[in-house]
Design a protein around this motif. Structure first.
Motif, PDB file in Angstrom:
ATOM      1  N   ILE A 762       7.698  17.540 -18.901  1.00  0.00           N
ATOM      2  CA  ILE A 762       8.835  18.270 -18.803  1.00  0.00           C
ATOM      3  C   ILE A 762       8.329  19.469 -17.840  1.00  0.00           C
ATOM      4  O   ILE A 762       9.138  20.123 -16.952  1.00  0.00           O
ATOM      5  N   ALA A 763       7.335  20.286 -18.158  1.00  0.00           N
ATOM      6  CA  ALA A 763       6.985  21.154 -17.042  1.00  0.00           C
ATOM      7  C   ALA A 763       6.730  20.858 -15.806  1.00  0.00           C
ATOM      8  O   ALA A 763       7.226  21.462 -14.888  1.00  0.00           O
ATOM      9  N   THR A 764       6.276  19.564 -15.492  1.00  0.00           N
ATOM     10  CA  THR A 764       6.173  19.148 -13.977  1.00  0.00           C
ATOM     11  C   THR A 764       7.494  19.047 -13.429  1.00  0.00           C
ATOM     12  O   THR A 764       7.652  19.412 -12.289  1.00  0.00           O
ATOM     13  N   ALA A 765       8.469  18.470 -14.339  1.00  0.00           N
ATOM     14  CA  ALA A 765       9.748  18.164 -13.700  1.00  0.00           C
ATOM     15  C   ALA A 765      10.496  19.659 -13.296  1.00  0.00           C
ATOM     16  O   ALA A 765      10.919  19.711 -12.226  1.00  0.00           O
ATOM     17  N   VAL A 766      10.400  20.253 -14.288  1.00  0.00           N
ATOM     18  CA  VAL A 766      10.876  21.699 -13.933  1.00  0.00           C
ATOM     19  C   VAL A 766      10.717  22.427 -12.778  1.00  0.00           C
ATOM     20  O   VAL A 766      11.147  23.043 -11.746  1.00  0.00           O
ATOM     21  N   ILE A 767       9.035  22.433 -12.681  1.00  0.00           N
ATOM     22  CA  ILE A 767       8.511  23.413 -11.771  1.00  0.00           C
ATOM     23  C   ILE A 767       8.682  22.841 -10.423  1.00  0.00           C
ATOM     24  O   ILE A 767       8.773  23.441  -9.351  1.00  0.00           O
TER      25      ILE A 767
END
Length: 841
Positions: A762-767
């Motif tokens: 999730i963090a990878t997608a958002v960032i």
């Protein structure tokens, strides 16, 4: 008669003595002898228009005087014109001051590209002001303007000398003016107290005509013409925007001139030659090269902002270190609490033990694709029936292993036997494979194989970085010595210098890549040490369960991330057309290494060797360089690149689909090669066209080829100008496609994604989404001229120190760090699942 002649000789002798001893008095009297050329001297007034005629026998001198008061800057402007259409005999103007001489001719001729000439019959020049001298009393100053011509006929001229009222620029106050090639402008600026940095911002509503903004020291003469404006000071070409940051330390007297010159042609700014229209009746040239400009000088940031920005960078990325320590501490506490169950029990993981169920594909007899296969593979024995609802303690069926000191060049001792080839064909061509089928080689040999990636990338980094650093230091030195700010493509509206560096903020923002790359290396090292301890203790779960642990590629990815920060910082010392590959080379390598690691996870025995991988990266970088040099308009390059791209995709797809077992006997000289290809096409495409033997692989490869062919067609049709980003987009799309396929197949195999990798996904997608938004802001572009690039410049948006591209550096570093963590933790749920129950996809 003799007496009369004697009197006349005495008068002539007296006149000669007066001219020789007191020339100034003779000049003021309007009587002078210069060979046979009469000279007329006139006491002139400021603001009065004078007209006259000169030829080879006549010269006019105008005398202006004024009183220079202490601490007062007196600037004067001379306007002259002559509308003669005979360019062979211009009117010559010479302006003499106390400490300087300024001269020019009218028509004033500018030389352009291809030896084109542009005559201007109206010229206006600002006279260099007197140096500011601490004098107690006012002093009287003189300005002499000499007008002459070598024409045999009378040539008319006009002369006007005026005092400039708004010669000094003031901080924070916009000033509007107009300039032409023959009428340049310059103004004086003095640093206010307690201001060490100022930014000169120049804007214009029209892109053309092209102009040059120069900052010069208080020295006469001032270089304010097209052919000499680059001789001194700092300068930029300009269409609509220009911005120059000035430091007080570069001007010890605390003041400087801002010079504005209009170019006779627009080639420097990406335009074309101007169109000149000659008026035959009035004998004038109308070149229509008038530019309205507005200049504003504002204070830049203070030293305290530099300190705050540096601290902010360290605090942001040290927070990642703190978060890592917290997660590690929590995991340690959980393990300690469950230590009563045994030194290393299944519950030491992150939840219930789940035995993965393989997805069966169709066979020639026919069975549904996607059905759960309850039988075990040939390598394993009992399966994990029941979907893990009532897991029983795992029973190991250890396979005999031979540990030897074979060199890394050997895959294993068994591989040297001819029978291994037939064994590979039997195993890898099964309808469905498990990890145990592709992890048959000696663990130590495979680990050494993947550590070659690490040592190779360290060698590449050293040999790549040293000349890069030397080159960018040379670039920065050239910029500082010559003052040519067109060499580097900065966002000049947010370029904060520090020492010899022109844009320290762009370099500082790459700190995240270095710090997070080092942090990832520490995380991998911790896992590696823990795994080694388990192997030393002959722990069954470490030896026979879960995905085989090989950390060589992870170490390589961490080094690549660190080097991306170093080389990106080097590129941003002076970003331009010649060194773009410094910023992109390791980005290609990072994307390629991630795909290799993702493939190696379930194919440890058949992954590419380090030498083949780095050779492929070298080919990609070579193509990227060729694309930038030849890709803008060369149809042949795009045709060849498209063929290479498509054929490379097909070759890689074939290798993946057949697990490396598709061989062509190049030693066969008859038609056996073509018969082999025809047989494969007939059996795998025609007979089983409705249902491929390896359906999951086929789905991935079909989608992947469609994506790559779409990129190839797009490049062939549109010829994107930014070829480096185009290539990077191909790599990133393929990586995201493969990662999405891997996650989907993992979920379909009844495997779980634990909280840590889920958070990282999730963090990878958002960032990444946020980072790409800032990446596409396009604050500069080395594909265009420097002047056109500056039209895209923006103000700082973070702490008055960082711009959008700096934020891209921050976010992309964090996004790559989380992407690496996804690959590192994605299969942690399989640590207590036997390898003969983990499917390959």
């Amino acid at each position: 008669m003799c007496r009369f002649l004697g009197i006349m000789m005495s008068l002539l002798w007296t006149l000669h003595l007066i001219q020789a001893v007191e020339p100034v008095k003779a000049l003021n009297l309007g009587i002078s002898v210069a060979g046979n050329r009469p000279t007329a001297s006139t006491g002139a007034e400021f603001g009065r228009l004078y007209t006259g005629q000169v030829d080879r026998n006549t010269e006019h001198i105008y005398s202006f005087n004024y009183t220079n008061r202490p601490s007062q800057v007196d600037a004067f402007r001379v306007f002259v014109s002559s509308f003669s259409d005979n360019l062979q005999y211009p009117v010559l103007f010479v302006v003499r001051q106390q400490k300087g001489v300024l001269s020019w001719e009218v028509p004033l001729i500018f030389r352009g590209l291809y030896q084109k000439s542009y005559p201007y019959q109206q010229v206006s020049r600002t006279l260099c002001p007197m140096e500011l001298v601490e004098e107690a009393v006012p002093s009287e100053q003189f300005i002499f303007v000499d007008v002459a011509s070598m024409a045999s006929f009378n040539v008319e001229y006009k002369l006007l000398v005026t005092r400039i009222k708004d010669f000094e620029l003031h901080t924070g106050i916009a000033f509007d003016f107009t300039a032409t090639p023959s009428q340049p402008e310059y103004f004086l600026y003095k640093f206010p107290e307690n201001v060490d940095f100022v930014i000169i911002k120049v804007v214009s509503k029209n892109s053309y005509p092209c102009s040059v903004v120069s900052v010069q020291d208080i020295v006469c003469p001032v270089y304010d013409l097209d052919h000499n404006v680059e001789f001194n000071g700092i300068y930029q070409s300009m269409t609509k925007k220009a911005a120059i940051t000035i430091q007080r330390k570069d001007f010890p007297n605390g003041q400087f001139y801002v010079v504005f010159v209009i170019k006779p042609e627009d080639y420097t700014c990406g335009g074309s030659a101007p169109i000149g229209i000659q008026d035959k009746e009035n004998h004038t040239w109308n070149l229509q090269r008038v530019k309205d400009l507005q200049v504003t000088i504002v204070p830049s940031i203070k030293a305290s902002v530099y300190v705050k920005a540096i601290l902010l960078c360290f605090v942001i990325f040290l927070a990642f270190y703190l978060g890592t320590l917290i997660v590690a501490f929590v995991q340690y506490i959980r393990i300690q609490r469950k230590s009563t169950d045994g030194p290393y029990s299944p519950d030491d993981g992150a939840g219930t033990v789940t035995a993965s169920h393989p997805i069966s594909t169709s066979t020639p007899e026919g069975s549904s694709y996607g059905a759960i296969d309850e039988s075990s593979s040939s390598g394993g024995g009992g399966g994990g029936g029941g979907g893990g609802r009532n897991p029983s303690p795992p029973v190991a069926i250890p396979r005999p292993r031979t540990y030897s000191d074979s060199s890394v060049e050997e895959e294993s001792d068994f591989d040297t036997m001819p029978e291994i080839e037939s064994d590979k064909n039997v195993i890898r061509t099964k309808t469905f494979l498990y990890v145990s089928d592709l992890s048959r080689k000696d663990r130590r040999i495979i680990s050494k194989k993947y550590k070659i990636y690490l040592w190779n990338i360290i060698t590449i980094a050293v040999f790549y970085a040293l000349p890069v650093i030397q080159l960018v230091v040379t670039y920065q030195t050239v910029v500082n010595v010559t003052g040519n700010q067109d060499i580097c493509y900065f966002n000049f509206l947010c370029a904060h210098p520090l020492g010899v560096l022109s844009a320290f903020n762009n370099i500082l923002s790459n700190l995240g890549h270095v710090m997070l790359g080092f942090l990832f290396l520490l995380i991998v090292l911790r896992r590696d040490i823990h795994h080694r301890r388990l192997l030393e203790n002959k722990n069954l779960y470490a030896m026979e369960y879960g995905i085989p642990k090989h950390f060589g590629l992870f170490y390589t990815m961490g080094v690549a991330l660190t080097m991306e920060g170093v080389l990106s910082a080097c590129y941003h010392v002076c970003p331009n057309y010649s060194n773009f590959q410094f910023d992109t080379s390791f980005m290609y390598m990072i994307a390629g290494l991630c795909m290799l690691k993702l493939y190696q996870t379930r194919h440890p025995d058949i992954n590419a060797s380090a030498y083949a991988a780095y050779a492929s990266f070298a080919v990609v970088i070579f193509l990227a360089v060729l694309g930038v040099v030849f890709g803008k308009s060369n149809e042949w390059f795009w045709a060849i690149f498209t063929i290479i791209h498509v054929l490379g995709s097909l070759a890689l797809s074939t290798h993946i689909y057949y697990m490396g077992r598709f061989k062509i006997d190049v030693s066969n000289t008859d038609l056996g090669i073509f018969r082999r290809i025809a047989m494969v096409v007939y059996t795998d495409c025609m007979q089983q066209c409705s249902w491929p033997m390896y359906m999951d692989r086929m789905v991935l490869l079909v989608v992947g080829n469609l994506v790559n062919w779409s990129f190839a067609i797009f490049g062939l049709v549109y010829h994107p100008r930014d070829f480096a980003s185009y290539m990077l987009g191909i790599f990133i799309c393929n990586l995201l496609l493969y990662l999405a396929f891997y996650i989907i197949m993992k979920l379909r195999s009844s495997e779980k994604i634990q909280p840590m990798p889920l958070f990282c996904i999730i963090a990878t997608a958002v960032i990444w989404a946020s980072a790409l938004y800032f990446f596409f802001q396009n604050l500069s572009s080395w594909e265009e001229t420097p002047a056109e690039s500056r039209e895209k410049n923006h103000e700082c948006i973070l702490m008055e120190f960082f711009d959008e591209h700096d934020i891209w550096h921050f976010l992309s570093a964090a996004a790559m760090f989380f992407s690496f963590l996804v690959l590192l933790t994605l299969d942690d749920d399989l640590d207590f699942v036997r390898r003969d129950q983990i499917p390959v996809f």
